[in-house]
Scaffold this active site. Structure first.
Site, PDB file in Angstrom:
ATOM      1  CE1 TYR A 154      27.118   2.656 -25.180  1.00  0.00           C
ATOM      2  CE2 TYR A 154      26.312   2.690 -27.451  1.00  0.00           C
ATOM      3  CZ  TYR A 154      26.427   3.286 -26.209  1.00  0.00           C
ATOM      4  OH  TYR A 154      25.864   4.519 -25.995  1.00  0.00           O
ATOM      5  CG  HIS A 212      13.367   9.349 -23.842  1.00  0.00           C
ATOM      6  ND1 HIS A 212      13.391   7.984 -23.801  1.00  0.00           N
ATOM      7  CD2 HIS A 212      14.644   9.745 -23.592  1.00  0.00           C
ATOM      8  CE1 HIS A 212      14.624   7.565 -23.533  1.00  0.00           C
ATOM      9  NE2 HIS A 212      15.401   8.615 -23.399  1.00  0.00           N
ATOM     10  CG  HIS A 246      16.134  11.768 -26.179  1.00  0.00           C
ATOM     11  ND1 HIS A 246      15.900  12.619 -25.123  1.00  0.00           N
ATOM     12  CD2 HIS A 246      17.200  11.013 -25.802  1.00  0.00           C
ATOM     13  CE1 HIS A 246      16.763  12.367 -24.150  1.00  0.00           C
ATOM     14  NE2 HIS A 246      17.577  11.401 -24.535  1.00  0.00           N
ATOM     15  CG  ASP A 296      19.523  12.382 -20.916  1.00  0.00           C
ATOM     16  OD1 ASP A 296      20.399  11.684 -20.362  1.00  0.00           O
ATOM     17  OD2 ASP A 296      18.799  11.965 -21.842  1.00  0.00           O
ATOM     18  CD  GLU A 310      21.283  10.051 -25.738  1.00  0.00           C
ATOM     19  OE1 GLU A 310      21.694   9.129 -25.015  1.00  0.00           O
ATOM     20  OE2 GLU A 310      20.193  10.610 -25.561  1.00  0.00           O
ATOM     21  CG  ASP A 343      22.764   8.485 -19.430  1.00  0.00           C
ATOM     22  OD1 ASP A 343      22.307   9.577 -19.046  1.00  0.00           O
ATOM     23  OD2 ASP A 343      22.337   7.869 -20.436  1.00  0.00           O
ATOM     24  CG  HIS A 349      21.868   4.431 -28.590  1.00  0.00           C
ATOM     25  ND1 HIS A 349      22.173   5.756 -28.824  1.00  0.00           N
ATOM     26  CD2 HIS A 349      22.917   3.935 -27.877  1.00  0.00           C
ATOM     27  CE1 HIS A 349      23.326   6.046 -28.254  1.00  0.00           C
ATOM     28  NE2 HIS A 349      23.818   4.958 -27.692  1.00  0.00           N
ATOM     29  CD  GLU A 404      22.261  11.883 -22.963  1.00  0.00           C
ATOM     30  OE1 GLU A 404      22.583  11.138 -22.015  1.00  0.00           O
ATOM     31  OE2 GLU A 404      21.104  11.938 -23.423  1.00  0.00           O
ATOM     32  NE  ARG A 414      24.528   7.065 -23.286  1.00  0.00           N
ATOM     33  CZ  ARG A 414      24.439   5.862 -22.734  1.00  0.00           C
ATOM     34  NH1 ARG A 414      24.751   4.794 -23.441  1.00  0.00           N
ATOM     35  NH2 ARG A 414      24.054   5.721 -21.482  1.00  0.00           N
ATOM     36  CG  ASP A 432      -0.202  -0.117   2.516  1.00  0.00           C
ATOM     37  OD1 ASP A 432       1.028  -0.385   2.482  1.00  0.00           O
ATOM     38  OD2 ASP A 432      -0.825   0.063   3.570  1.00  0.00           O
ATOM     39  CG  HIS A 490      18.273   1.637 -20.617  1.00  0.00           C
ATOM     40  ND1 HIS A 490      17.072   1.515 -21.271  1.00  0.00           N
ATOM     41  CD2 HIS A 490      18.827   2.775 -21.115  1.00  0.00           C
ATOM     42  CE1 HIS A 490      16.913   2.519 -22.116  1.00  0.00           C
ATOM     43  NE2 HIS A 490      17.972   3.296 -22.046  1.00  0.00           N
TER      44      HIS A 490
END
Ligand code: GLY
Ligand code: MN
Ligand code: MN
Length: 435
Positions: free
Chosen positions: A390, A362, A355, A266, A386, A255, A351, A416, A414, A34, A238
């Site tokens: 990899y 996003h 964005h 971001d 970005e 990131d 990727h 970004e 990466r 709850d 991710h």
């Protein structure tokens, strides 16, 4: 600020004309049993009202003689407020949020049809709140049944997104001020992370120090689950476990960005935890950096959105071919199997290059208006750039491609940045973190 919310509603209402807009607050989400997650208002709802409570509905009725903006909200209730927090209540929904009329949410079913029945179209975006989708469709159906008696009523349900989201896509000065604040905090956190990340520290320690600063500086917390990924973890896009101990020789990909006043930063940076790139790390880092620099150079009014991605891909693929990590013509590697998104460079770069960024990480706003008709950049848009490379330990390329040598494996990079389209070009908002 109320004037700005009012102006946004006005701009929307000018477009919906004889229709009526209905907007639902975000549903609350269960964390466990709850206990609920902290509430965060639906971004469309917030953009139009600034109202940040659950169980609310906003109605925009441009043709109504008096009630052009109506809020249904939770009523004041001292006992409930003792348990679960303050409520603005019905009266203040008018005085504070500028509603022409406000009602307890329990009266929605009784009052909503009165606003819908004089309109010819309902602007409502079917949303995450399935129960409310049913409620709204039920009201529409009821009005269809009784249409004969009135000769008025909605004959169509329309998505408000094509009207609303282009407005959200171009940021106002006050929105940019909030984004700059979210970014300033995030920049400080990244710089702190680069100072403290040393062999022997843990990914979660770096995450903790960054997120501490997000709150300490008045932010709401992370804009999305922070990715602090050392070594081969950086090849998991991710990765959020953040449990590994940093090893001498690791790159650390971070990131992470903070949310401030509903707006988001971001940012990604990748750096060697011992302060020294290995030969392979350096080569790949410089390649990603070149891809990013050239992609950012394409951010200017008038350029199509995809030029950013296409530029980054061209630089990356050219570099990978020069390094003998890919073989073939650059042009073929880019275009072959593009329709199915199965180009041979994809195991290295799977990727897109960015964005839109804003109230949502996003953010809303279309990228493409049908086949090959990309959105044209215009001042006030904010987007991320970005690119990355990899090379996971078990990377598998197409059959006609070389075998990737061990020395390259386990490297993930990466970079970004958040970039504002300006009248003359762009401004990199996140330049305060070194690359
Ligand atoms: N952190 C999510 C993204 O970069 O899109
Ligand atoms: Mn990111
Ligand atoms: Mn991003």
């Amino acid at each position: 600020m109320q004037a700005e919310y009012q102006q946004r509603r006005q701009r929307l209402m000018e477009k919906i004309g004889t229709g009526v807009g209905v907007f639902r607050s975000a549903p609350s989400a269960v964390m466990h049993n709850d206990v609920e997650y902290n509430f965060r208002q639906d971004s469309d709802f917030f953009y139009l009202t600034g109202f940040d409570e659950p169980e609310a509905v906003a109605v925009l009725a441009p043709e109504h003689p008096e009630h052009r903006f109506v809020l249904f909200v939770r009523p004041k209730d001292p006992e409930k407020e003792t348990w679960s927090g303050r409520r603005i209540g019905v009266e203040a929904a008018k005085t504070v949020y500028g509603a022409d009329a406000a009602f307890p949410i329990a009266e929605l079913d009784e009052k909503l049809p009165g606003y819908l029945e004089k309109s010819d179209r309902i602007y409502y975006r079917l949303g995450r709140d399935k129960g409310f989708n049913e409620t709204l469709l039920g009201h529409w159906q009821q009005l269809m049944f009784t249409y004969q008696k009135r000769g008025t009523g909605p004959v169509a349900l329309a998505d408000p997104a094509p009207i609303l989201h282009p407005l959200r896509q171009v940021k106002s000065d006050s929105e940019l001020a909030l984004m700059r604040q979210a970014i300033a905090i995030s920049v400080e956190a990244h710089n702190l992370a680069q100072e403290m990340a040393k062999p022997g520290r843990y990914e979660y320690e770096v995450q903790a120090e960054m997120e501490r600063l997000f709150r300490l500086r008045g932010g709401n917390g992370p804009a999305y689950p922070s990715i602090v990924a050392a070594g081969e973890n950086a090849c998991i896009l991710h990765y959020t476990e953040n449990t590994r101990q940093l090893q001498d020789g690791d790159l650390l990909l971070i990131d992470a960005g903070c949310a401030y006043g509903y707006y988001n930063a971001d940012i990604t940076r990748t750096f060697p935890v011992n302060g020294q790139f290995s030969r392979e790390q350096k080569i790949l880092y410089e390649l990603v950096l070149a891809a990013q620099t050239q992609a950012i150079a394409q951010v200017k009014p008038g350029n199509p959105y995809n030029l950013i991605h296409d530029t980054a891909v061209r630089v990356l693929v050219t570099g990978l071919v020069e390094l003998d990590l890919l073989t073939g013509e650059v042009e073929t590697l880019i275009t072959e199997n593009a329709k199915e998104e199965k180009q041979k460079y994809k195991p290295f770069y799977m990727h897109r290059t960015g964005h839109w960024l804003g109230l949502d990480v996003h953010d809303v706003g279309v990228y493409k208006h049908g086949e090959d008709n990309w959105t044209i950049l215009q001042p006030g848009q904010v987007l991320t750039v970005e690119p990355g490379i990899y090379i996971s330990p078990d990377i598998a390329l197409a059959e006609d491609q070389p075998v990737v040598g061990d020395r390259w494996r386990g490297i993930g990079i990466r970079i970004e940045d958040d970039v504002l389209v300006t009248d003359t070009g762009h401004e990199v908002l996140t330049s305060g973190v070194p690359k």
